[in-house]
Scaffold this motif. Structure first.
Motif, mmCIF file in Angstrom:
data_model
loop_
_atom_site.group_PDB
_atom_site.id
_atom_site.type_symbol
_atom_site.label_atom_id
_atom_site.label_comp_id
_atom_site.label_asym_id
_atom_site.label_seq_id
_atom_site.Cartn_x
_atom_site.Cartn_y
_atom_site.Cartn_z
ATOM 1 N N ALA A 144 16.352 0.402 -1.638
ATOM 2 C CA ALA A 144 16.805 -0.874 -1.081
ATOM 3 C C ALA A 144 16.730 -0.851 0.445
ATOM 4 O O ALA A 144 16.379 -1.855 1.093
ATOM 5 C CB ALA A 144 18.234 -1.156 -1.552
ATOM 6 N N PHE A 145 17.077 0.298 1.042
ATOM 7 C CA PHE A 145 17.000 0.421 2.502
ATOM 8 C C PHE A 145 15.550 0.317 2.995
ATOM 9 O O PHE A 145 15.267 -0.296 4.024
ATOM 10 C CB PHE A 145 17.623 1.758 2.926
ATOM 11 C CG PHE A 145 17.633 1.975 4.413
ATOM 12 C CD1 PHE A 145 18.423 1.187 5.237
ATOM 13 C CD2 PHE A 145 16.844 2.948 4.994
ATOM 14 C CE1 PHE A 145 18.432 1.388 6.607
ATOM 15 C CE2 PHE A 145 16.850 3.153 6.364
ATOM 16 C CZ PHE A 145 17.653 2.363 7.172
ATOM 17 N N ILE A 146 14.628 0.906 2.210
ATOM 18 C CA ILE A 146 13.202 0.822 2.582
ATOM 19 C C ILE A 146 12.726 -0.626 2.517
ATOM 20 O O ILE A 146 11.968 -1.095 3.375
ATOM 21 C CB ILE A 146 12.360 1.730 1.676
ATOM 22 C CG1 ILE A 146 12.722 3.206 1.912
ATOM 23 C CG2 ILE A 146 10.868 1.526 1.939
ATOM 24 C CD1 ILE A 146 12.072 4.166 0.945
ATOM 25 N N ARG A 147 13.166 -1.361 1.462
ATOM 26 C CA ARG A 147 12.777 -2.764 1.356
ATOM 27 C C ARG A 147 13.311 -3.577 2.556
ATOM 28 O O ARG A 147 12.645 -4.488 3.045
ATOM 29 C CB ARG A 147 13.309 -3.360 0.047
ATOM 30 C CG ARG A 147 12.592 -2.847 -1.187
ATOM 31 C CD ARG A 147 13.081 -3.562 -2.435
ATOM 32 N NE ARG A 147 12.409 -3.065 -3.617
ATOM 33 C CZ ARG A 147 11.194 -3.456 -4.022
ATOM 34 N NH1 ARG A 147 10.541 -4.354 -3.319
ATOM 35 N NH2 ARG A 147 10.657 -2.952 -5.116
ATOM 36 N N GLN A 148 14.504 -3.246 2.996
ATOM 37 C CA GLN A 148 15.055 -3.941 4.150
ATOM 38 C C GLN A 148 14.204 -3.689 5.405
ATOM 39 O O GLN A 148 13.946 -4.601 6.196
ATOM 40 C CB GLN A 148 16.490 -3.486 4.389
ATOM 41 C CG GLN A 148 17.229 -4.306 5.446
ATOM 42 C CD GLN A 148 18.674 -3.884 5.582
ATOM 43 O OE1 GLN A 148 19.110 -2.917 4.943
ATOM 44 N NE2 GLN A 148 19.438 -4.611 6.381
ATOM 45 N N ASN A 149 13.737 -2.447 5.581
ATOM 46 C CA ASN A 149 12.859 -2.141 6.717
ATOM 47 C C ASN A 149 11.511 -2.846 6.582
ATOM 48 O O ASN A 149 10.948 -3.327 7.574
ATOM 49 C CB ASN A 149 12.652 -0.632 6.823
ATOM 50 C CG ASN A 149 13.830 0.087 7.455
ATOM 51 O OD1 ASN A 149 13.932 0.208 8.657
ATOM 52 N ND2 ASN A 149 14.761 0.553 6.615
ATOM 53 N N ALA A 150 10.996 -2.905 5.342
ATOM 54 C CA ALA A 150 9.732 -3.617 5.118
ATOM 55 C C ALA A 150 9.878 -5.098 5.427
ATOM 56 O O ALA A 150 8.998 -5.729 6.017
ATOM 57 C CB ALA A 150 9.266 -3.405 3.688
ATOM 58 N N SER A 151 11.020 -5.674 5.044
ATOM 59 C CA SER A 151 11.271 -7.081 5.344
ATOM 60 C C SER A 151 11.326 -7.303 6.848
ATOM 61 O O SER A 151 10.818 -8.301 7.362
ATOM 62 C CB SER A 151 12.587 -7.517 4.685
ATOM 63 O OG SER A 151 12.913 -8.835 5.067
ATOM 64 N N PHE A 152 11.931 -6.365 7.569
ATOM 65 C CA PHE A 152 11.984 -6.485 9.026
ATOM 66 C C PHE A 152 10.583 -6.461 9.633
ATOM 67 O O PHE A 152 10.269 -7.242 10.535
ATOM 68 C CB PHE A 152 12.836 -5.340 9.587
ATOM 69 C CG PHE A 152 12.851 -5.277 11.085
ATOM 70 C CD1 PHE A 152 13.580 -6.198 11.829
ATOM 71 C CD2 PHE A 152 12.130 -4.305 11.768
ATOM 72 C CE1 PHE A 152 13.590 -6.137 13.218
ATOM 73 C CE2 PHE A 152 12.139 -4.241 13.151
ATOM 74 C CZ PHE A 152 12.872 -5.173 13.874
ATOM 75 N N LEU A 153 9.713 -5.599 9.112
ATOM 76 C CA LEU A 153 8.346 -5.535 9.636
ATOM 77 C C LEU A 153 7.586 -6.823 9.378
ATOM 78 O O LEU A 153 6.944 -7.382 10.274
ATOM 79 C CB LEU A 153 7.608 -4.349 9.017
ATOM 80 C CG LEU A 153 7.959 -2.952 9.545
ATOM 81 C CD1 LEU A 153 7.216 -1.889 8.744
ATOM 82 C CD2 LEU A 153 7.609 -2.826 11.013
ATOM 83 N N TYR A 154 7.642 -7.327 8.119
ATOM 84 C CA TYR A 154 6.827 -8.476 7.747
ATOM 85 C C TYR A 154 7.391 -9.786 8.272
ATOM 86 O O TYR A 154 6.652 -10.669 8.703
ATOM 87 C CB TYR A 154 6.704 -8.547 6.222
ATOM 88 C CG TYR A 154 5.597 -7.665 5.678
ATOM 89 C CD1 TYR A 154 4.294 -8.137 5.611
ATOM 90 C CD2 TYR A 154 5.867 -6.383 5.247
ATOM 91 C CE1 TYR A 154 3.280 -7.325 5.117
ATOM 92 C CE2 TYR A 154 4.860 -5.564 4.753
ATOM 93 C CZ TYR A 154 3.562 -6.037 4.692
ATOM 94 O OH TYR A 154 2.571 -5.246 4.212
ATOM 95 N N GLU A 155 8.696 -9.946 8.230
ATOM 96 C CA GLU A 155 9.296 -11.237 8.543
ATOM 97 C C GLU A 155 9.711 -11.367 10.008
ATOM 98 O O GLU A 155 9.942 -12.481 10.479
ATOM 99 C CB GLU A 155 10.518 -11.474 7.648
ATOM 100 C CG GLU A 155 10.169 -11.532 6.171
ATOM 101 C CD GLU A 155 11.409 -11.658 5.289
ATOM 102 O OE1 GLU A 155 12.518 -11.768 5.871
ATOM 103 O OE2 GLU A 155 11.277 -11.640 4.057
ATOM 104 N N THR A 156 9.841 -10.246 10.723
ATOM 105 C CA THR A 156 10.305 -10.316 12.117
ATOM 106 C C THR A 156 9.258 -9.794 13.101
ATOM 107 O O THR A 156 8.873 -10.484 14.049
ATOM 108 C CB THR A 156 11.611 -9.523 12.288
ATOM 109 O OG1 THR A 156 12.587 -10.036 11.374
ATOM 110 C CG2 THR A 156 12.139 -9.657 13.706
#
Length: 741
Positions: free
Chosen positions: A688-700
């Protein structure tokens, strides 16, 4: 009181006086005796310090005993320091004033020396003119009364021939003497053709000295003939034999007396463009004979040449045709008499200024009066513009053309890079303008640009390479672009009417820009400076280059073309550094939240993210000092945005694809690592933490990169859009446990 003295000594109050900062013994002078403050305290202190028997130790001891405490000593110390500073300022003013007076005196001495030289030359010319007038009057009187002329000539010279037979014998004797003497000189037989009118006037031994250092060079023997001067060097092993050294026509020879300056005395100088030689006679009498006989021979040469031109200018009677017995010729002769006869116009070359023109040109060239020489040439060309080309005109043209070549050589030497390059482009204006007037515009343009190229190169070489690269680049750009701008403005002034020369200036500007870029790249790119430093240096160069637009010259595209290779290399090198650093962090990734420990560190991180364009960073911060992102992702974001900002400072259209491909490669390293970690991680919390980092990369991060790239470049990047709009993470082999990166 003793405690007060000890305190002042420890504080160093007494040291300025004891150390001799205040001059004693009256060394200041009237100009430096400045009063301090109001009242008489300052004057008394000044007089006391100026007295001849002033002793610093006794003065300090007495002052310490009389003071009431700290404050008095401090005030006294301030007064002494003020007096010392004002004395120093007065010294500086006096030194500067004396220095200016010295410079002005030296300049006046130089002007006076030049005027004395010109005055001496004018007096010599006046003497020659008076003697020539006297000679002309005597010749006129001889023509009017031949018997009187014969008696005067016989009285002046008892050996004067009285008949044609005696004259022929005398001429033959002179020829025999000349031939005998010249047989002793090796190498002059072919250079000195025998002519009926050539004879030896004077000869003797001389010692030649160096014109610059006044050092003895060699012993020579000079042969003065009625139309030239032959200089020969003595052969060391053969007495009375000589070797040919130089031959100078009298038309281009000027004689200057050298003032005696022991031990250098009995000297005279011969001026023959473009050189001059100094000779020393055995004694003052022989020196005087040389000077007199040289001047007399030159005058006789001018007079004989003038008489020859006058005789050639006289109209010659047409030959009488033989009498014809044909009765019909009378009718034809009558018809021919009715038609106008087309006689050739005679050009009058007996004018005084035309006769003296070659010598006047020599004087102008010797005195560096280039404008006067060109004015004389223009006057002659204007006079002969509508005249027929006769044989006397051709001979005059030949003499003048020789002086034109000499003048051109002098002007070319003035513009050569070997001359002093000080004074800027305006220092060349005089020589350039005269070359243009002589019809040498192309040569003037070429020499002017070569001179300025050497000046720019010298200025760049003289720059000191400072420790800070940016400081050196500021100096380099200021020196180069200021010189380029001054050269362009001077070029416009000098070659305003020669549009064909502007293409040569553009070619020169391009070659100069190449020289500048070589020095620029060697300091910025070859020394492996950081990308931020390189970006600042390139920005400075571009700003200076825009100054040239003031004169309508845009060289921005040239500096882009010359720097594109180095900038590409710098971008790729920095991209490789980021990729290697990211891979190294990825190899040690533990997928843990960041704990910044202090609120100050958290605030600093917020400011850094805000400067990178990430405005929604607060949603990724947790309680206390925690950040809900991995250290690897945060470091990657800061490094990538910094790379993008510095690259945009270097951007121009030729670098578009290089910058875009570098950004895509850097982003793919992080994206592929996140995808691989998400595939391989089994722990639900870490996943879940990795997905949060991936979301930060793609969405921000990716939208910020895309927006900033579009703002800096002016158009969107399709590759970045495709990367951001991907519906899912990049594919990897599900069976593989290694990263695809």
């Amino acid at each position: 009181l003793p405690r007060s003295r000890g305190t002042q000594a420890r504080r160093g109050v007494v040291s300025p006086v004891a150390a001799g900062r205040v001059p004693g013994g009256g060394g200041c002078g009237a100009d430096m005796a400045l009063s301090l403050g109001e009242g008489g305290g300052g004057s008394r202190l000044r007089r006391q310090l100026e007295s001849g028997g002033f002793a610093a130790g006794e003065y300090v001891k007495q002052l310490s005993q009389q003071s009431d405490g700290d404050r008095d000593l401090q005030e006294h110390r301030q007064r002494i320091q003020a007096l010392s500073e004002e004395t120093a300022q007065s010294l500086k003013r006096n030194v500067y004033q004396n220095y200016r007076q010295f410079i002005e005196t030296a300049r006046e001495i130089s002007y006076l020396e030049s005027e004395m030289y010109q005055l001496s030359h004018i007096l010599t010319e006046q003497k020659g003119i008076m003697e020539a007038v006297t000679q002309a009057l005597l010749l006129q009187a001889d023509r009017d009364d031949p018997a009187l002329g014969a008696r005067r000539a016989a009285a002046a010279d008892p050996f004067l021939p009285l008949s044609a037979k005696d004259a022929a014998a005398n001429e033959e004797g002179r020829q025999r003497t000349l031939t005998t003497l010249l047989e002793k000189v090796e190498g002059c037989r072919d250079l000195l053709p025998e002519s009926p009118g050539k004879y030896l006037v004077y000869n003797g031994d001389l010692v030649e000295y160096d014109a610059d250092h006044m050092a003895q060079i060699q012993r020579v023997h000079a042969f003065l003939m009625n139309d030239c001067l032959l200089v020969a060097t003595a052969l060391p092993n053969r007495r009375g034999a000589y070797r040919y050294d130089a031959l100078y026509p009298l038309d281009g020879l000027a004689v200057v007396n050298v003032k005696d300056n022991p031990p250098m005395k009995d000297m005279f100088k011969l001026l023959m463009f473009p050189e001059s030689r100094i000779f020393q006679a055995e004694n003052a009498k022989i020196k005087k004979e040389w000077l007199e006989v040289l001047e007399e021979t030159k005058r006789n040469r001018v007079l004989s040449e003038k008489r020859r031109l006058e005789q050639e200018a006289l109209p010659r009677p047409a030959p009488t045709p033989p009498e014809s017995t044909n009765p019909f010729d009378e009718d034809e002769d009558e018809e021919e008499e009715d038609e106008p006869s087309a006689e050739e116009e005679v050009v009058d070359l007996s004018l005084e200024w035309i006769q003296e023109l070659p010598e006047d040109l020599d004087v102008c060239i010797a005195q560096r009066d280039f404008e006067g020489a060109v004015d004389l040439l223009d006057k002659l060309n204007e006079y002969l513009a509508d005249k027929p080309v006769s044989q006397p005109v051709k001979e005059l043209r030949a003499k003048v053309d020789e002086r034109v070549r000499q003048l051109t050589d002098v002007l070319v030497f003035e513009l050569s890079p070997d001359r002093s390059l000080r004074g800027g482009p305006r220092a060349t204006r005089r020589a350039v303008s005269q070359l243009i007037r002589l019809g040498q515009s192309t040569k003037a343009c070429e020499l002017f640009l070569k001179n300025r190229a050497a000046a720019v190169q010298t200025a760049i070489r003289q720059l000191r390479i400072e420790g800070a690269t940016l400081l050196y680049i500021h100096k380099l750009c200021h020196v180069f672009f200021t010189s380029l701008l001054e050269t362009a403005r001077e070029f416009e002034t000098d070659f305003a009417g020669n549009n064909g020369c502007y293409s040569a200036f553009v070619v020169w500007a391009r070659s100069s820009m190449r020289m500048f870029v070589d020095a620029f790249s060697k300091q910025v790119f070859d020394s492996k400076e950081s990308l931020s430093t390189a970006a600042e240096c390139v920005k400075v160069a571009k700003e200076h280059c825009k100054q040239l637009s003031e004169i309508g010259l845009d060289l921005t595209f040239i500096i882009h073309a010359l720097l594109v290779k180095d900038i590409k290399g710098a971008l790729q090198s920095y991209k490789d550094i980021i990729i290697e650093a990211t891979k190294h962090r990825n190899s040690e990734e533990m997928w843990r939240k960041m704990n910044l420990m202090t609120p100050e560190a958290l605030g600093k991180l917020r400011e850094e993210m805000s400067s990178c364009g990430v405005g929604s960073f607060d949603q990724y911060t947790g309680d206390d000092c925690w950040v809900n992102l991995s250290y690897t992702v945060v470091a990657f974001t800061k490094q990538t945005m910094a790379f993008l900002e510095e690259a945009l400072k270097l951007y121009f259209p030729e670098l578009h694809m290089v910058l875009l491909e570098s950004l895509v490669e850097i982003i793919l390293v992080a994206v592929q690592h996140v995808d691989y970690s998400l595939r391989c991680e089994q722990d639900p919390e870490k996943k879940a933490f990795i997905r949060q980092n991936a979301s930060f990369l793609y969405e921000t991060v990716l939208p910020v990169v895309e927006k900033r790239f579009e703002e800096g470049v002016g158009k969107p990047a399709k590759q970045l859009q495709d990367l951001r709009n991907a519906s899912r993470l990049m594919r990897v082999n599900p069976e593989s446990t290694t990263s695809v990166v």
